[in-house]
Design a protein around this motif. Sequence first.
Motif, short mmCIF file in Angstrom:
data_model
loop_
_atom_site.label_atom_id
_atom_site.label_comp_id
_atom_site.label_asym_id
_atom_site.label_seq_id
_atom_site.Cartn_x
_atom_site.Cartn_y
_atom_site.Cartn_z
N PRO A 192 35.47 38.17 58.34
CA PRO A 192 36.22 39.37 58.75
C PRO A 192 37.47 39.59 57.91
O PRO A 192 37.92 40.73 57.74
CB PRO A 192 36.57 39.08 60.22
N THR A 193 38.06 38.52 57.39
CA THR A 193 39.29 38.65 56.60
C THR A 193 39.02 39.11 55.17
O THR A 193 39.95 39.40 54.44
CB THR A 193 40.03 37.31 56.55
N ASP A 194 37.75 39.20 54.79
CA ASP A 194 37.39 39.61 53.43
C ASP A 194 36.23 40.60 53.53
O ASP A 194 35.11 40.31 53.12
CB ASP A 194 37.00 38.38 52.61
N PRO A 195 36.47 41.80 54.07
CA PRO A 195 35.37 42.69 54.45
C PRO A 195 34.53 43.21 53.30
O PRO A 195 33.38 43.62 53.53
CB PRO A 195 36.09 43.84 55.17
N TYR A 196 35.07 43.23 52.07
CA TYR A 196 34.30 43.77 50.96
C TYR A 196 33.94 42.70 49.94
O TYR A 196 33.30 42.99 48.93
CB TYR A 196 35.08 44.88 50.25
N ALA A 254 38.77 50.89 42.05
CA ALA A 254 38.55 49.64 42.80
C ALA A 254 39.72 48.71 42.54
O ALA A 254 40.45 48.85 41.55
CB ALA A 254 37.25 49.00 42.37
N HIS A 255 39.90 47.72 43.42
CA HIS A 255 41.06 46.84 43.28
C HIS A 255 40.63 45.38 43.33
O HIS A 255 39.96 44.94 44.27
CB HIS A 255 42.08 47.11 44.38
N GLY A 256 41.02 44.64 42.30
CA GLY A 256 40.81 43.20 42.29
C GLY A 256 39.35 42.82 42.08
O GLY A 256 38.51 43.63 41.68
N HIS A 257 39.04 41.57 42.38
CA HIS A 257 37.71 41.03 42.13
C HIS A 257 36.72 41.38 43.23
O HIS A 257 35.51 41.29 43.02
CB HIS A 257 37.82 39.50 41.99
N PRO A 315 40.05 47.55 36.27
CA PRO A 315 41.12 47.06 35.40
C PRO A 315 41.92 45.91 35.97
O PRO A 315 42.53 45.14 35.21
CB PRO A 315 42.01 48.31 35.21
N SER A 316 41.94 45.76 37.30
CA SER A 316 42.76 44.70 37.90
C SER A 316 41.96 43.44 38.24
O SER A 316 42.50 42.51 38.83
CB SER A 316 43.42 45.23 39.18
N ASP A 317 40.70 43.40 37.87
CA ASP A 317 39.85 42.24 38.19
C ASP A 317 40.24 41.05 37.32
O ASP A 317 40.20 41.12 36.08
CB ASP A 317 38.38 42.61 37.95
#
Length: 360
Positions: A179-183, A334-337, A298-300
């Motif tokens: 639940p703390t990492d839904p995507y 999108a944001h991050g990995h 870009p932020s991955d």
Amino acid sequence: MRRWNNRRNSRWNNRWNNRWKRTLTTVALAAAVVTGTAGWAAGNGQRPVTGPPPGSEAWRADTSLGRALPDPAHATPREVAAFFRTLTGAQQRGLAHRHPTVVGNLDGAPVALRYEANATALRRDARFAHLAGHGRRILAFDPRGRGQVAEVYGDLERSRHVAVVVPGSDIDAGTYDRPTDPYGTPAGMARQLRAAAKDTAVIAWAGYTTPVGVGLDAATGDLAEAGAARLTRLTDGLAAVDAPAPAVFCHSYGSVVCGLAAPRLKAGDLVVLGSPGMRAGTVAELDTTARVWAAKDPSDWISKVPNVQLLGLGHGTDPADPAFGARRVPAADAHGHTGYFAPGTQSLRTFAAIARGEAR
């Protein structure tokens, strides 16, 4: 003549020195992947779960039908499907009740029967009994090691389109739905893709032994090799029960699994996101008939990982590099990995179009 020889030797030495420097640089970059520089963390060595499912010995010894049951170690999914078509409903349910861990993991067995078998197996398992909740469609469950599971979102038996989500590191039966990492988990990704492509059945496939952290296991292909064989059998099993050829979405180290499976994978589309490489230099080297797509925002942090492959370390060319030849998935918002499946992003909208066969 002596002067010419000196010039020739000098040119040869320069070429050798340049080649040696490039080799040393590649070694250093590959070492960076393993030792944790370039943004990677330490990990623990894992032993892949392979071979037939637990309970196979009792299954082979079962003579209740007056004939041998298909050997889980050798029977193809098509052979398994053909066998189950010869049984009555009562005979099928009897096998699922007596051998739930075999039937539940037997690619080619009827989908609804696998759900029933896995519900039985999960209720008997102290670690993962919570996965036996009402209405859950568990397509595979293997309690060995850290545990492996595949869950279906949607109606796999009737949907016009099918997708499979293949995760990267740190995913197992206990962590595939956080639940703390839904995507960032396969279950979260599958739910979001299902919501965006409503006529698509999505399989969250935590069906191989993933690396823990991103150390040596994540920098080599050993776990991916074992995972590729299991992923290939999954898609063979879908074909055996007449499910549509899936779009396969491969996140992070999961894209290494997909790259190694590609030549044998029964898939219409192969989509990699946040990939460290697919152990191929170009799309052509994947030797697949599937359309290949790549996304990287870009932020991955994966962009900091060197795209090298030497002495078994590293995974090669970045699939998002235009030179690789994959179709581009827009991911600027999108944001991050782990943000590629976040609601409202261009990447999720494109993933949904790919899953439904609408993207070009």
